[in-house]
Enzyme design. Structure first.
Site, PDB file in Angstrom:
ATOM      1  CE1 TYR A  31      -3.206  -2.735   5.689  1.00  0.00           C
ATOM      2  CE2 TYR A  31      -3.252  -0.379   5.162  1.00  0.00           C
ATOM      3  CZ  TYR A  31      -3.241  -1.711   4.748  1.00  0.00           C
ATOM      4  OH  TYR A  31      -3.272  -2.007   3.401  1.00  0.00           O
ATOM      5  CE  LYS A  88       0.189  -4.669   2.900  1.00  0.00           C
ATOM      6  NZ  LYS A  88      -0.181  -6.022   2.355  1.00  0.00           N
ATOM      7  CB  THR A 127      -0.899  -0.014   1.257  1.00  0.00           C
ATOM      8  OG1 THR A 127      -1.447   1.289   1.458  1.00  0.00           O
ATOM      9  CG2 THR A 127      -0.113  -0.357   2.526  1.00  0.00           C
ATOM     10  CG  ASP A 128      -1.134   5.008  -0.915  1.00  0.00           C
ATOM     11  OD1 ASP A 128      -1.694   4.344  -0.004  1.00  0.00           O
ATOM     12  OD2 ASP A 128      -1.732   5.918  -1.532  1.00  0.00           O
ATOM     13  CD  GLU A 129      -3.465   3.350   4.196  1.00  0.00           C
ATOM     14  OE1 GLU A 129      -3.424   3.377   5.422  1.00  0.00           O
ATOM     15  OE2 GLU A 129      -4.496   3.086   3.539  1.00  0.00           O
TER      16      GLU A 129
HETATM   17  P1  NAD Z   1      -9.498  -7.493   2.251  1.00  0.00           P
HETATM   18  O1  NAD Z   1      -9.474  -7.214   3.706  1.00  0.00           O
HETATM   19  O2  NAD Z   1     -10.743  -7.229   1.477  1.00  0.00           O
HETATM   20  O3  NAD Z   1      -9.124  -9.021   1.970  1.00  0.00           O
HETATM   21  C1  NAD Z   1      -8.090  -9.677   2.646  1.00  0.00           C
HETATM   22  C2  NAD Z   1      -8.218 -11.164   2.376  1.00  0.00           C
HETATM   23  O4  NAD Z   1      -7.149 -11.821   3.074  1.00  0.00           O
HETATM   24  C3  NAD Z   1      -9.525 -11.777   2.890  1.00  0.00           C
HETATM   25  O5  NAD Z   1     -10.065 -12.650   1.921  1.00  0.00           O
HETATM   26  C4  NAD Z   1      -9.108 -12.542   4.147  1.00  0.00           C
HETATM   27  O6  NAD Z   1      -9.914 -13.673   4.397  1.00  0.00           O
HETATM   28  C5  NAD Z   1      -7.682 -12.936   3.782  1.00  0.00           C
HETATM   29  N1  NAD Z   1      -6.876 -13.139   4.986  1.00  0.00           N
HETATM   30  C6  NAD Z   1      -6.766 -12.319   6.064  1.00  0.00           C
HETATM   31  N2  NAD Z   1      -5.968 -12.883   6.987  1.00  0.00           N
HETATM   32  C7  NAD Z   1      -5.556 -14.069   6.476  1.00  0.00           C
HETATM   33  C8  NAD Z   1      -4.711 -15.093   6.965  1.00  0.00           C
HETATM   34  N3  NAD Z   1      -4.140 -15.011   8.169  1.00  0.00           N
HETATM   35  N4  NAD Z   1      -4.472 -16.160   6.170  1.00  0.00           N
HETATM   36  C9  NAD Z   1      -5.042 -16.250   4.955  1.00  0.00           C
HETATM   37  N5  NAD Z   1      -5.881 -15.318   4.457  1.00  0.00           N
HETATM   38  C10 NAD Z   1      -6.131 -14.236   5.205  1.00  0.00           C
HETATM   39  O7  NAD Z   1      -8.261  -6.687   1.671  1.00  0.00           O
HETATM   40  P2  NAD Z   1      -8.096  -5.922   0.282  1.00  0.00           P
HETATM   41  O8  NAD Z   1      -8.614  -4.554   0.425  1.00  0.00           O
HETATM   42  O9  NAD Z   1      -8.582  -6.786  -0.813  1.00  0.00           O
HETATM   43  O10 NAD Z   1      -6.505  -5.825   0.223  1.00  0.00           O
HETATM   44  C11 NAD Z   1      -5.730  -6.877  -0.342  1.00  0.00           C
HETATM   45  C12 NAD Z   1      -4.264  -6.506  -0.279  1.00  0.00           C
HETATM   46  O11 NAD Z   1      -4.023  -5.291  -0.971  1.00  0.00           O
HETATM   47  C13 NAD Z   1      -3.761  -6.269   1.143  1.00  0.00           C
HETATM   48  O12 NAD Z   1      -2.465  -6.805   1.250  1.00  0.00           O
HETATM   49  C14 NAD Z   1      -3.754  -4.760   1.298  1.00  0.00           C
HETATM   50  O13 NAD Z   1      -2.771  -4.349   2.227  1.00  0.00           O
HETATM   51  C15 NAD Z   1      -3.402  -4.348  -0.114  1.00  0.00           C
HETATM   52  N6  NAD Z   1      -3.900  -3.015  -0.515  1.00  0.00           N
HETATM   53  C16 NAD Z   1      -5.225  -2.686  -0.322  1.00  0.00           C
HETATM   54  C17 NAD Z   1      -5.682  -1.435  -0.748  1.00  0.00           C
HETATM   55  C18 NAD Z   1      -7.125  -1.046  -0.598  1.00  0.00           C
HETATM   56  O14 NAD Z   1      -7.475   0.108  -0.878  1.00  0.00           O
HETATM   57  N7  NAD Z   1      -8.023  -1.928  -0.200  1.00  0.00           N
HETATM   58  C19 NAD Z   1      -4.795  -0.527  -1.331  1.00  0.00           C
HETATM   59  C20 NAD Z   1      -3.455  -0.913  -1.506  1.00  0.00           C
HETATM   60  C21 NAD Z   1      -3.025  -2.167  -1.102  1.00  0.00           C
HETATM   61  P1  TYD Z   2     -10.662   4.032   4.450  1.00  0.00           P
HETATM   62  O1  TYD Z   2     -11.636   3.630   3.393  1.00  0.00           O
HETATM   63  O2  TYD Z   2     -10.737   3.399   5.789  1.00  0.00           O
HETATM   64  O3  TYD Z   2      -9.208   3.859   3.802  1.00  0.00           O
HETATM   65  P2  TYD Z   2      -7.755   4.378   4.357  1.00  0.00           P
HETATM   66  O4  TYD Z   2      -7.866   4.720   5.780  1.00  0.00           O
HETATM   67  O5  TYD Z   2      -6.944   3.152   4.140  1.00  0.00           O
HETATM   68  O6  TYD Z   2      -7.387   5.517   3.477  1.00  0.00           O
HETATM   69  O7  TYD Z   2     -10.787   5.601   4.669  1.00  0.00           O
HETATM   70  C1  TYD Z   2     -10.648   6.519   3.594  1.00  0.00           C
HETATM   71  C2  TYD Z   2     -10.733   7.911   4.168  1.00  0.00           C
HETATM   72  O8  TYD Z   2     -12.070   8.117   4.656  1.00  0.00           O
HETATM   73  C3  TYD Z   2      -9.813   8.141   5.358  1.00  0.00           C
HETATM   74  O9  TYD Z   2      -9.320   9.473   5.325  1.00  0.00           O
HETATM   75  C4  TYD Z   2     -10.720   7.949   6.568  1.00  0.00           C
HETATM   76  C5  TYD Z   2     -12.070   8.427   6.051  1.00  0.00           C
HETATM   77  N1  TYD Z   2     -13.246   7.763   6.668  1.00  0.00           N
HETATM   78  C6  TYD Z   2     -14.271   8.540   7.222  1.00  0.00           C
HETATM   79  O10 TYD Z   2     -14.230   9.779   7.194  1.00  0.00           O
HETATM   80  N2  TYD Z   2     -15.337   7.876   7.779  1.00  0.00           N
HETATM   81  C7  TYD Z   2     -15.422   6.531   7.829  1.00  0.00           C
HETATM   82  O11 TYD Z   2     -16.424   5.991   8.389  1.00  0.00           O
HETATM   83  C8  TYD Z   2     -14.368   5.751   7.246  1.00  0.00           C
HETATM   84  C9  TYD Z   2     -14.408   4.253   7.274  1.00  0.00           C
HETATM   85  C10 TYD Z   2     -13.295   6.419   6.659  1.00  0.00           C
END
Ligand code: NAD
Ligand code: TYD
Length: 349
Positions: A156, A160, A131-133
């Site tokens: 988080y 990561k 992630t960019d975070e």
């Molecule tokens: P998500 O939470 O929707 O899905 C995570 C998946 O991992 C789920 O299916 C869960 O069952 C599985 N999982 C969790 N713990 C596990 C374990 N111990 N063993 C096996 N499986 C397990 O997450 P997402 O949003 O789809 O993100 C997927 C990846 O992309 C992550 O690594 C996240 O850090 C990265 N990412 C997410 C975003 C975003 O905006 N959602 C952005 C950048 C990177």
């Molecule tokens: P989120 O979707 O949790 O992603 P991330 O924290 O990984 O960026 O949140 C996106 C933005 O929205 C973040 O600045 C937090 C804000 N946010 C709210 O204002 N209210 C909410 O209920 C949630 C879940 C997020």
């Protein structure tokens, strides 16, 4: 013919990646390994579950013995690692769970890959999705590039960042062939309604308050999930070993502006009077350690590998809203039970 392990494939981004790979690579074998936590849902993959080149493996990446035996049994050539705990608010409540899954789980996979591949790394790949975070927060200007220093602020992002460091260390120390990509905020179908966009769509449908943290002046860079899946495919095919690629939408939005746009689109879709959804906006207590701004410079992947986002934000939001309106049963299933308890705890006054 390749044997590809995708971890976290029952989650939001993982399910789009699995579907994309199963359909695009009929001659390769795709294994989806997932523990099916609250965020994992096999309903996301109904359309590909019977495909001849697809197998689901229920396993926890924290369980080293199981992970080793699966590597031994299936001899994966390539790993695309997405399994993680992914929600910042949950990491603030329970950092240890994030350390276990995101750090220990990743190291278990690295060990199993290193052991099974036995230093014969030709045609092998450990592709880590991050992630960019990890870069921390930006001020009002500037962009994250691949050389920005890591400065994570939430449990988080710290977990990561740590997993990224372990992947790189296995590359340097043992020669394990790896690539890392760091992506901005994703949105789209199948996202669990704890993240901003699906949570607010869900709340508008239920006529519930839209809890905007702080003053809403926080900025994120949003990318449609299928564009991320296609970026992952591009990096998987053409990325250089030991490199990092930033992936982003060139699409920055302040939370409050995004929420207002979403409300407008929802009013149109639901045939409500203009302003009906916006009246649900409620400013609530801020998230501790809330990062002000994320923004990705995706020049490297765009120039070197030719990837760029394919949909505009409005198109992506329309597709997303349509999907949630058509999939109310999915939404009901994932918001029943444990989710109710989480919601009450997270948003209590
Ligand atoms: P998500 O939470 O929707 O899905 C995570 C998946 O991992 C789920 O299916 C869960 O069952 C599985 N999982 C969790 N713990 C596990 C374990 N111990 N063993 C096996 N499986 C397990 O997450 P997402 O949003 O789809 O993100 C997927 C990846 O992309 C992550 O690594 C996240 O850090 C990265 N990412 C997410 C975003 C975003 O905006 N959602 C952005 C950048 C990177
Ligand atoms: P989120 O979707 O949790 O992603 P991330 O924290 O990984 O960026 O949140 C996106 C933005 O929205 C973040 O600045 C937090 C804000 N946010 C709210 O204002 N209210 C909410 O209920 C949630 C879940 C997020």
């Amino acid at each position: 013919m390749k044997t590809i392990l995708i971890t976290g494939g029952a989650g939001f981004i993982g399910s789009h990646v699995v579907r994309y790979f199963v359909n695009k690579y009929p001659n390769d074998t795709i294994y989806n390994l997932d523990a099916l936590t609250y965020a994992g849902n096999l309903e996301n993959l109904k359309d590909v579950e019977k495909a001849a080149n697809y197998t689901f493996l229920k396993a926890n990446i924290c369980d080293a013995d199981t992970i080793f035996s699966l590597f031994k049994k299936y001899r994966f050539d390539k790993v695309i690692h997405l399994a993680a705990e992914s929600h910042v608010d949950r990491s603030i409540t329970d950092p240890l769970e994030f350390l276990k899954t995101n750090v220990l789980g990743t190291v278990n996979l690295l060990n199993a890959a290193k052991f099974t591949w036995k230093n014969n790394f030709s045609n092998k790949l450990f592709y880590h999705i991050s992630t960019d975070e990890v870069y921390g927060t930006l001020g009002k200007t500037g962009l994250f590039t691949e050389t920005t220093s890591y400065n994570p602020n939430s449990p988080y992002s710290a977990s990561k960042a740590s997993s990224d460091h372990f992947v790189r260390a296995y590359g340097e120390t043992y020669g394990l062939p790896y690539i890392i990509s760091n992506c901005s905020n994703n949105y789209g179908p199948n996202q669990f309604p704890e993240k901003l966009i699906p949570l607010f769509i869900h709340n508008i449908l239920k006529n519930k308050a839209l809890p905007v943290y702080g003053d809403g002046n926080y900025t994120r860079d949003w990318l449609y999930v299928l564009d991320h899946a296609m970026a992952i495919d591009t990096v998987f095919l053409h990325g250089k070993i030991s490199e990092t690629y930033n992936i982003g939408g060139f699409n920055e939005w302040k939370n409050i502006d995004l929420v207002k746009l979403l409300c407008k689109l929802m009013d149109v879709k639901l045939g409500k009077v203009e302003g009906a959804s916006e009246s649900l906006i409620t400013f609530v207590k801020d998230r501790p350690g809330h990062d002000l701004r994320y923004a990705i410079d995706a020049t490297k992947i765009s120039k070197e590998l030719g990837w760029k986002p394919s949909v505009t934000f409005e198109e992506g939001l329309f597709k997303t809203i349509d999907w949630y309106l058509k999939n109310t049963t999915w939404l009901e299933h994932v918001t029943s039970g444990a989710y109710q308890k989480y919601y009450e705890k997270q948003y209590k006054e």
